[in-house]
Scaffold this active site. Structure first.
Site, PDB file in Angstrom:
ATOM      1  CD  GLU A   8      15.850  36.688 -62.134  1.00  0.00           C
ATOM      2  OE1 GLU A   8      15.190  37.575 -62.687  1.00  0.00           O
ATOM      3  OE2 GLU A   8      17.052  36.477 -62.395  1.00  0.00           O
ATOM      4  CE1 TYR A  55      17.105  30.292 -70.026  1.00  0.00           C
ATOM      5  CE2 TYR A  55      19.496  30.282 -69.889  1.00  0.00           C
ATOM      6  CZ  TYR A  55      18.335  30.761 -70.457  1.00  0.00           C
ATOM      7  OH  TYR A  55      18.411  31.696 -71.456  1.00  0.00           O
ATOM      8  N   GLY A  56      17.303  26.071 -64.765  1.00  0.00           N
ATOM      9  CA  GLY A  56      17.695  24.864 -64.022  1.00  0.00           C
ATOM     10  C   GLY A  56      16.864  23.623 -64.303  1.00  0.00           C
ATOM     11  CB  CYS A  96      23.807  29.164 -59.423  1.00  0.00           C
ATOM     12  SG  CYS A  96      22.440  30.184 -60.030  1.00  0.00           S
ATOM     13  CB  THR A  97      25.869  33.718 -62.390  1.00  0.00           C
ATOM     14  OG1 THR A  97      24.672  33.438 -63.140  1.00  0.00           O
ATOM     15  CG2 THR A  97      27.063  33.090 -63.069  1.00  0.00           C
ATOM     16  CG  HIS A  98      20.398  33.967 -60.192  1.00  0.00           C
ATOM     17  ND1 HIS A  98      20.639  33.446 -61.440  1.00  0.00           N
ATOM     18  CD2 HIS A  98      19.326  34.794 -60.330  1.00  0.00           C
ATOM     19  CE1 HIS A  98      19.732  33.927 -62.295  1.00  0.00           C
ATOM     20  NE2 HIS A  98      18.932  34.745 -61.645  1.00  0.00           N
ATOM     21  CB  CYS A 105      23.804  31.076 -67.218  1.00  0.00           C
ATOM     22  SG  CYS A 105      22.553  29.909 -66.677  1.00  0.00           S
ATOM     23  CG  ASN A 106      27.588  28.187 -62.948  1.00  0.00           C
ATOM     24  OD1 ASN A 106      27.331  29.356 -62.698  1.00  0.00           O
ATOM     25  ND2 ASN A 106      28.735  27.640 -62.623  1.00  0.00           N
ATOM     26  CB  THR A 107      21.834  26.215 -65.688  1.00  0.00           C
ATOM     27  OG1 THR A 107      21.895  26.454 -64.285  1.00  0.00           O
ATOM     28  CG2 THR A 107      20.861  25.108 -65.977  1.00  0.00           C
ATOM     29  CG  ASP A 117      21.943  34.389 -65.621  1.00  0.00           C
ATOM     30  OD1 ASP A 117      22.122  33.158 -65.676  1.00  0.00           O
ATOM     31  OD2 ASP A 117      21.408  34.940 -64.639  1.00  0.00           O
ATOM     32  CB  SER A 118      18.072  32.117 -66.641  1.00  0.00           C
ATOM     33  OG  SER A 118      18.554  32.236 -65.314  1.00  0.00           O
TER      34      SER A 118
HETATM   35  N1  DGL Z   1      22.376  32.002 -63.070  1.00  0.00           N
HETATM   36  C1  DGL Z   1      22.023  30.686 -63.546  1.00  0.00           C
HETATM   37  C2  DGL Z   1      23.179  29.722 -63.280  1.00  0.00           C
HETATM   38  O1  DGL Z   1      24.302  30.178 -63.133  1.00  0.00           O
HETATM   39  C3  DGL Z   1      20.693  30.340 -63.014  1.00  0.00           C
HETATM   40  C4  DGL Z   1      20.109  29.142 -63.613  1.00  0.00           C
HETATM   41  C5  DGL Z   1      18.618  29.080 -63.647  1.00  0.00           C
HETATM   42  O2  DGL Z   1      18.001  29.926 -64.280  1.00  0.00           O
HETATM   43  O3  DGL Z   1      18.095  28.102 -63.082  1.00  0.00           O
HETATM   44  O4  DGL Z   1      23.048  28.526 -63.243  1.00  0.00           O
END
Ligand code: DGL
Length: 272
Positions: A156, A47-48, A188-190, A78-80, A15-16
């Site tokens: 984070e 990453y977004g 988003c996994t966060h 990570c969805n992004t 993930d990011s």
């Molecule tokens: N956990 C990432 C997701 O699921 C976060 C994306 C990001 O870093 O912006 O999209």
């Protein structure tokens, strides 16, 4: 396509940042016999807002790193990154990739009001995958989309219940409630780390949908289909090696909030 020599019982997750730990938690529960390698790409987080080509290049570097360790399957937690790069990753390597996508289908199927909310990053909303999902499963449903700008950074930083986080969540979620949403999809996994705060805003009558358990089950089924099995019994405390491309403190804090006695030596900083 790169030919990859896999170590049968090693699953890689990235993930990011710390968000993918919400998926790691489900994966270790359903696959206790496997070894895991987790990478938080916090040097590139979030990453977004990044262009798709940057995310593709970055995720290929990460996949190369995992494959050099003998990973037999990679979970893009990570969805992004899934939205930007999963097609390209699948074309480039010969091991299975499991991606994330907002659980719109589940929410749409179970909604009684016909209104659902989706909270995700801009990168996810802009991806083809998300639009395909909407067309297939939510064409007769009202979908209120909100980009959760700022939330990844707050998770984070460990500010999951700080006043500024609560304010931002209210800003995104109140309009969903005003429109009558009875399901809110965490895209988003966060965001699962914000579930307690989200529930304080929604109350008990709104279902918060986290796709992580379904993704873990899909991973389990994919391993079965590929005949990847493990008869090992690793100690949960040393079952995972955690890498971070930036400082490792956040990763240590969040991983230990899930499994508190993970030893220091499981956490490694690795810049690339
Ligand atoms: N956990 C990432 C997701 O699921 C976060 C994306 C990001 O870093 O912006 O999209």
């Amino acid at each position: 396509m790169k030919n990859c020599k896999a170590n049968k019982s090693l699953i890689a997750i990235f993930d990011s940042g710390v968000g993918g730990l919400s998926v790691w938690r489900e994966l270790t529960a359903i696959l206790p016999g496997f070894h895991f390698i987790y990478l938080a790409d916090n040097a590139y987080c979030p990453y977004g807002p990044r262009p798709q080509e940057d995310i593709i290049a970055r995720t290929k570097l990460i996949a190369d790193f995992f494959i050099s360790h003998g990973a037999s399957l990679i979970v893009v937690a990570c969805n992004t990154a899934t939205a930007a790069a999963i097609d390209s990753l699948r074309m480039s390597y010969d091991i299975p990739f499991i991606g994330m996508e907002p659980a719109v289908k589940t929410a749409a199927l179970h909604s009684k009001t016909g209104v659902i909310g989706v909270l995700a990053t801009l990168g996810t909303f802009n991806g083809k995958l998300y639009h395909r999902t909407l067309e297939r499963f939510a064409s007769d449903i009202k979908v209120i989309e909100k980009a959760g700008t700022g939330l990844v950074e707050l998770v984070e930083a460990g500010k999951t219940s700080a006043p500024e986080t609560r304010e931002l969540l209210k800003l995104y979620i109140d309009p969903m409630l005003e429109e009558g949403a009875d399901h809110i999809v965490l895209g988003c996994t966060h965001y699962p780390f914000l579930t307690d705060e989200i529930k304080k805003i929604t109350g008990d009558n709104v279902v918060i949908v986290d796709p992580a358990p379904a993704v873990a089950l899909h991973t389990y089924n994919t391993l079965q289909q590929h005949g990847v099995v493990s008869e090992e019994k690793p100690d949960p405390l040393t079952q995972t090696i955690f890498y971070s491309t930036g400082p490792k403190e956040n990763l240590i804090r969040v991983a230990r909030s899930i499994l508190n006695a993970i030893p220091d030596e499981q956490f490694i900083e690795k810049s690339f």
